[in-house]
Design an enzyme around this catalytic site. Structure first.
Site, mmCIF file in Angstrom:
data_model
loop_
_atom_site.group_PDB
_atom_site.id
_atom_site.type_symbol
_atom_site.label_atom_id
_atom_site.label_comp_id
_atom_site.label_asym_id
_atom_site.label_seq_id
_atom_site.Cartn_x
_atom_site.Cartn_y
_atom_site.Cartn_z
ATOM 1 C CE1 TYR A 1 40.868 24.648 6.148
ATOM 2 C CE2 TYR A 1 42.600 25.051 7.763
ATOM 3 C CZ TYR A 1 41.455 24.380 7.376
ATOM 4 O OH TYR A 1 40.892 23.456 8.215
ATOM 5 C CG ASP B 1 39.001 23.769 2.631
ATOM 6 O OD1 ASP B 1 37.845 24.021 2.222
ATOM 7 O OD2 ASP B 1 39.226 23.087 3.653
ATOM 8 C CG HIS C 1 39.482 18.565 1.818
ATOM 9 N ND1 HIS C 1 38.676 19.616 1.446
ATOM 10 C CD2 HIS C 1 39.434 18.522 3.177
ATOM 11 C CE1 HIS C 1 38.171 20.187 2.527
ATOM 12 N NE2 HIS C 1 38.615 19.545 3.591
#
Length: 260
Positions: free
Chosen positions: A105, A147, A251
């Site tokens: 992330y 991500d 998302h």
């Protein structure tokens, strides 16, 4: 084997749509980002009840957090501190076939694309630089998912011209991500299966009154594979419809199917 990745933006708040995704799409492994739960609060039993008996966590109270849940055995590998401040932004495991699965992330980077004015932007660039140093020495088959908070291509955002000065699509971030990709044999599986110039987005802001109508999205979420792993990839999908589910994340999940 089907491996999915999803920035869930608070796993405990979105368990109903997580369950729906797992039942309908049937991944073997799900990598989650932004779980916003320390390990003791993560709903591990919820996943075990759905057949995901193997749970590996790197959580943090209220912020960040990553997790990997799996139907197949996985061996805990590492938790790398690419942020250099002990934020929970990475967890890695090894699959039964020896493939390494890394769940990351990347920091968003704040609002101003200038490290002198906005230290968060500098932290983001430094995070990617630490990933590059790791990637440069990597010598095992690996799948890197998560991500990345960077949309690298012009067709990865709703308007290239309008977002050139917006964090996530600035030239300096794109250059950093390109260096990461060039530091090993990384194949961007999303663009391998859906080549440019077709627009592909994985994130839409909550600020839009009608996200689908405005479609001002960005492709911030990625699955990259080293050459050996990319050769086993058979299909890739972005689940755009999940953005319309009840209490959605901003998302949507993506998933790659592998022949191993």
């Amino acid at each position: 084997m089907k491996i999915a990745s999803w920035n869930i933006n608070s796993v405990r708040f979105r368990l109903p749509i997580v369950e729906r995704f797992l039942r309908e799409m049937e991944p073997d492994i799900l990598c989650l980002q932004e779980t916003k739960a320390q390990d003791s609060e993560f709903p591990a039993q919820f996943f075990r009840d759905l057949g995901f008996e193997h749970v590996v966590l790197h959580g943090q109270r209220m912020h960040h957090g990553v997790a990997i849940v799996s139907r197949v055995p996985i061996v805990e590998d590492d938790r790398l501190d690419w942020q250099a401040n002990k934020e929970a932004r990475h967890v890695g495991v090894r699959l039964p076939n020896g493939v390494r699965l890394e769940n990351v992330y990347v920091p968003a980077g704040g609002d101003i694309p200038d490290r002198e004015v906005n230290p968060k932007f500098g932290q983001k660039l430094d995070f990617v630089d630490r990933m590059i140093a790791w990637s440069d020495k990597l010598d095992v088959p690996t799948l890197l998912v998560g991500d990345f908070n960077i949309a690298p291509l012009e067709c990865d955002v709703w308007s290239h011209k309008q977002l050139l000065d917006v964090v996530s699509h600035t030239p300096i971030e794109v250059e950093a991500l390109n260096r990461l990709q060039g530091s090993n044999s990384w194949v961007d599986l999303g663009r391998h299966f859906q080549p440019p110039p077709e627009p592909v987005f994985t994130w839409w802001s909550y600020r839009a009154k009608d996200w689908a109508a405005s479609n001002r999205g960005r492709r911030l979420d990625h699955q990259w594979a080293t050459a050996e792993v990319a050769g086993a990839a058979k299909a890739h999908r972005v689940f755009k419809d999940c953005r319309d589910w009840l209490k959605p994340s901003d998302h949507v999940p993506l998933m790659t199917e592998f022949d191993f």
